[in-house]
Motif scaffolding. Sequence first.
Motif, short mmCIF file in Angstrom:
data_model
loop_
_atom_site.label_atom_id
_atom_site.label_comp_id
_atom_site.label_asym_id
_atom_site.label_seq_id
_atom_site.Cartn_x
_atom_site.Cartn_y
_atom_site.Cartn_z
N LYS A 89 1.06 -1.21 0.06
CA LYS A 89 -0.06 0.04 -0.11
C LYS A 89 0.73 1.25 0.09
O LYS A 89 1.99 1.20 0.77
N GLU A 127 -7.19 3.70 -1.10
CA GLU A 127 -8.49 2.83 -1.59
C GLU A 127 -8.89 3.56 -2.71
O GLU A 127 -9.04 2.91 -3.74
N LEU A 156 -4.86 2.33 -5.19
CA LEU A 156 -5.36 0.85 -5.30
C LEU A 156 -5.88 0.75 -6.70
O LEU A 156 -5.35 -0.29 -7.64
#
Length: 195
Positions: free
Chosen positions: A81, A138, A142
Motif C-alpha cells: 500500500k 483505496e 489501489l
Amino acid sequence: MNIKKQLGLGIASAALGLTLVSGGTFAYFSDTETSSNTFAAGTLDLAAAPTEIIEVDNIKPGDTMVRDFELQNNGTLDIEKVLLDTDYTVTDAAGDNTGDFGEHIMVEFLYNADKLDEVIYQTTLAELKTMTPEAVNENVFLPLLGENGLPVGTIDDLVVQFNFVDNGEDQNEFQGDTLSLEWTFTAQQTAGEDK
C-alpha cells in the motif's frame, strides 16, 4: 567376631567403596555441532520524483495544471500500500479570507497524461486533507497500482491535475494568496509469509 566375618565385612566394605567411587566417574561418548543462523531484515524504500510536484505562480479561477510524478520502490521488499497524507497552509495576503483557498483547488488523479478524461478520483484539497491515508489508498492508489502494489524495482508514473475552480462567484478574497501543499507518501509492506 570371628575372622571369617571380619574378612567378609572388609571385602563387602571395599566393594561398596569401589562402587561409590566408580559410580561418580564414568565415561561416555559425545559429539558437538554448532549451527550458525542469520536473520536479515529487508528494506522499504519509497521515493517520489520529483520531490516538488507543482510550483506555479499567478493562477486565476479557471486555470488547470497537469503534473506527473513517479513512485519508485527502491527497497528490497514489495510495497502493498501507498498511503498519502495531505496538509497545506494558506498565506492570506490581504487578511480578508472568509473561506478556505483549499476548497477552490480541485485535485484529479488521472490514469495517464494522454487521456485526461480518465479520472480515477476527484476531490478538493480541503477534502483530501480530511481523508485518512487508508481512504486515499483505496480510492487512488489501489486503482492505479492494482492488487500487486509496488513490487521491488518498479516505477509507476502518476498524473495529477489541479484546477483552480471558477465557481462563478466573487473569489477576490484569494487574490495574492499562497497555498503551500505538502504530500507525505508512506509505504506499507506486504503481509508476512512462510520463508
